[in-house]
Design a protein around this motif. Sequence first.
Motif, PDB file in Angstrom:
ATOM      1  N   UNK A  91       0.841  -1.192   0.000  1.00  0.00           N
ATOM      2  CA  UNK A  91       0.000   0.000   0.000  1.00  0.00           C
ATOM      3  C   UNK A  91       0.878   1.243   0.000  1.00  0.00           C
ATOM      4  N   UNK A  92       0.616   2.150  -0.920  1.00  0.00           N
ATOM      5  CA  UNK A  92       1.310   3.442  -0.992  1.00  0.00           C
ATOM      6  C   UNK A  92       0.619   4.419  -0.048  1.00  0.00           C
ATOM      7  N   UNK A  93       1.354   4.937   0.937  1.00  0.00           N
ATOM      8  CA  UNK A  93       0.823   5.937   1.869  1.00  0.00           C
ATOM      9  C   UNK A  93       1.508   7.258   1.574  1.00  0.00           C
ATOM     10  N   UNK A  94       0.704   8.278   1.229  1.00  0.00           N
ATOM     11  CA  UNK A  94       1.284   9.562   0.865  1.00  0.00           C
ATOM     12  C   UNK A  94       0.371  10.703   1.286  1.00  0.00           C
ATOM     13  N   UNK A  95       0.955  11.894   1.470  1.00  0.00           N
ATOM     14  CA  UNK A  95       0.145  13.053   1.835  1.00  0.00           C
ATOM     15  C   UNK A  95      -0.896  13.373   0.757  1.00  0.00           C
ATOM     16  N   UNK A  96      -2.038  13.844   1.193  1.00  0.00           N
ATOM     17  CA  UNK A  96      -3.137  14.191   0.289  1.00  0.00           C
ATOM     18  C   UNK A  96      -2.674  15.098  -0.850  1.00  0.00           C
ATOM     19  N   UNK A  97      -1.909  16.145  -0.533  1.00  0.00           N
ATOM     20  CA  UNK A  97      -1.490  17.078  -1.579  1.00  0.00           C
ATOM     21  C   UNK A  97      -0.575  16.417  -2.610  1.00  0.00           C
ATOM     22  N   UNK A  98       0.278  15.486  -2.185  1.00  0.00           N
ATOM     23  CA  UNK A  98       1.112  14.757  -3.145  1.00  0.00           C
ATOM     24  C   UNK A  98       0.254  13.863  -4.041  1.00  0.00           C
ATOM     25  N   UNK A  99      -0.746  13.241  -3.460  1.00  0.00           N
ATOM     26  CA  UNK A  99      -1.671  12.412  -4.236  1.00  0.00           C
ATOM     27  C   UNK A  99      -2.391  13.258  -5.291  1.00  0.00           C
ATOM     28  N   UNK A 100      -2.919  14.407  -4.873  1.00  0.00           N
ATOM     29  CA  UNK A 100      -3.643  15.292  -5.798  1.00  0.00           C
ATOM     30  C   UNK A 100      -2.712  15.771  -6.910  1.00  0.00           C
ATOM     31  N   UNK A 126      -6.004  23.994 -14.402  1.00  0.00           N
ATOM     32  CA  UNK A 126      -5.258  23.116 -13.507  1.00  0.00           C
ATOM     33  C   UNK A 126      -5.725  23.292 -12.058  1.00  0.00           C
ATOM     34  N   UNK A 127      -5.996  24.541 -11.670  1.00  0.00           N
ATOM     35  CA  UNK A 127      -6.483  24.809 -10.314  1.00  0.00           C
ATOM     36  C   UNK A 127      -7.862  24.192 -10.088  1.00  0.00           C
ATOM     37  N   UNK A 128      -8.721  24.287 -11.086  1.00  0.00           N
ATOM     38  CA  UNK A 128     -10.053  23.688 -10.974  1.00  0.00           C
ATOM     39  C   UNK A 128      -9.941  22.169 -10.854  1.00  0.00           C
ATOM     40  N   UNK A 129      -9.052  21.570 -11.631  1.00  0.00           N
ATOM     41  CA  UNK A 129      -8.847  20.124 -11.548  1.00  0.00           C
ATOM     42  C   UNK A 129      -8.343  19.727 -10.161  1.00  0.00           C
ATOM     43  N   UNK A 130      -7.477  20.548  -9.573  1.00  0.00           N
ATOM     44  CA  UNK A 130      -6.975  20.269  -8.223  1.00  0.00           C
ATOM     45  C   UNK A 130      -8.112  20.277  -7.205  1.00  0.00           C
ATOM     46  N   UNK A 131      -9.016  21.232  -7.317  1.00  0.00           N
ATOM     47  CA  UNK A 131     -10.158  21.299  -6.403  1.00  0.00           C
ATOM     48  C   UNK A 131     -11.042  20.064  -6.565  1.00  0.00           C
ATOM     49  N   UNK A 180     -10.203  17.076  -7.845  1.00  0.00           N
ATOM     50  CA  UNK A 180      -9.484  15.871  -7.422  1.00  0.00           C
ATOM     51  C   UNK A 180      -9.423  15.772  -5.897  1.00  0.00           C
ATOM     52  N   UNK A 181      -9.155  16.888  -5.254  1.00  0.00           N
ATOM     53  CA  UNK A 181      -9.082  16.900  -3.781  1.00  0.00           C
ATOM     54  C   UNK A 181     -10.451  16.592  -3.177  1.00  0.00           C
ATOM     55  N   UNK A 182     -11.496  17.217  -3.704  1.00  0.00           N
ATOM     56  CA  UNK A 182     -12.853  16.992  -3.195  1.00  0.00           C
ATOM     57  C   UNK A 182     -13.275  15.543  -3.394  1.00  0.00           C
ATOM     58  N   UNK A 183     -13.007  15.000  -4.562  1.00  0.00           N
ATOM     59  CA  UNK A 183     -13.364  13.610  -4.848  1.00  0.00           C
ATOM     60  C   UNK A 183     -12.626  12.669  -3.900  1.00  0.00           C
ATOM     61  N   UNK A 184     -11.348  12.914  -3.703  1.00  0.00           N
ATOM     62  CA  UNK A 184     -10.544  12.071  -2.826  1.00  0.00           C
ATOM     63  C   UNK A 184     -11.073  12.094  -1.397  1.00  0.00           C
ATOM     64  N   UNK A 185     -11.470  13.256  -0.933  1.00  0.00           N
ATOM     65  CA  UNK A 185     -11.949  13.379   0.449  1.00  0.00           C
ATOM     66  C   UNK A 185     -13.348  12.799   0.662  1.00  0.00           C
ATOM     67  N   UNK A 186     -14.078  12.580  -0.420  1.00  0.00           N
ATOM     68  CA  UNK A 186     -15.466  12.105  -0.261  1.00  0.00           C
ATOM     69  C   UNK A 186     -15.685  10.679  -0.733  1.00  0.00           C
ATOM     70  N   UNK A 187     -14.641  10.005  -1.186  1.00  0.00           N
ATOM     71  CA  UNK A 187     -14.791   8.620  -1.639  1.00  0.00           C
ATOM     72  C   UNK A 187     -13.840   7.720  -0.863  1.00  0.00           C
ATOM     73  N   UNK A 188     -14.170   6.454  -0.807  1.00  0.00           N
ATOM     74  CA  UNK A 188     -13.355   5.481  -0.098  1.00  0.00           C
ATOM     75  C   UNK A 188     -13.672   4.105  -0.665  1.00  0.00           C
ATOM     76  N   UNK A 189     -12.760   3.564  -1.462  1.00  0.00           N
ATOM     77  CA  UNK A 189     -13.012   2.283  -2.125  1.00  0.00           C
ATOM     78  C   UNK A 189     -12.482   1.091  -1.336  1.00  0.00           C
ATOM     79  N   UNK A 190     -11.711   1.338  -0.319  1.00  0.00           N
ATOM     80  CA  UNK A 190     -11.074   0.228   0.385  1.00  0.00           C
ATOM     81  C   UNK A 190     -11.700  -0.082   1.714  1.00  0.00           C
TER      82      UNK A 190
END
Length: 170
Positions: A112-121, A138-143, A145-155
Motif C-alpha cells: 500500500x502506498x501511503x502519501x500526503x493528500x497534496x502529493x496524491x492530488x 489546472x487549479x479547478x482540476x486540483x479542487x 481531485x481533492x474533493x473527490x478524494x476526500x469524499x470517496x473510499x473504495x477500500x
Amino acid sequence: YKGTHLANVAGRTVRVLLQQGKDTVWVSGATKAGGHKLDSTKSYRLMRRGISGVELRTARGKRIATMNGVVTVASPSGSFVLGGRALNGLSDGRYRGTLEVRASTFGGLLAVNALPLDDYVQGVIVGEMPTSWPQPALEAQAVVARSYTLTTDAGGAIYEYEPDEEEILG
C-alpha cells in the motif's frame, strides 16, 4: 451546498493499494524498512512468513530481518520504486510517500502506498491534464481531485483507494 462543511485536512494521509496476493514485493530507492537501514542504490524483497510476518531480504536472498505487522519502507527523497507490475498495470513505477507492506488475510502480501493528500492530488493532476493547459483549469482540476478524494473510499481499514496511473511520479 446543503450537507457540506469546511474542514482542515492538513496532514491527511491517502492510502492506495498497489499490489495484493504476491508472495514477494520488490522495492528499490529506499533507505529504511521496518527500522532497518537499506542502501538506496540496491533492490530488496519482502516476503510473507507465517500468519502475519514479513521477511526482508537482499536481492540475492540474504535475510536481513523478519518482522510482524506492517513494515514501512521509506526514503528521505520521499519516493521509492515498486518492482514488478502494480494493480494499475504499471511495471517498476516510482511512487511518492512510503510503502506499507503486510501479510494479507487471503494469502501473499499487500503493498500500500501511503502519501500526503497534496502529493496524491498533484499526481492526479499530472495524470489527467497536460501541464500546458491554462493555470485556472489546472487549479479547478486540483479542487475537483481533492474533493473527490476526500469524499470517496473504495477500500477499508488498510487502504482507501485502488490505483490509477496518476498516482505515479511524472
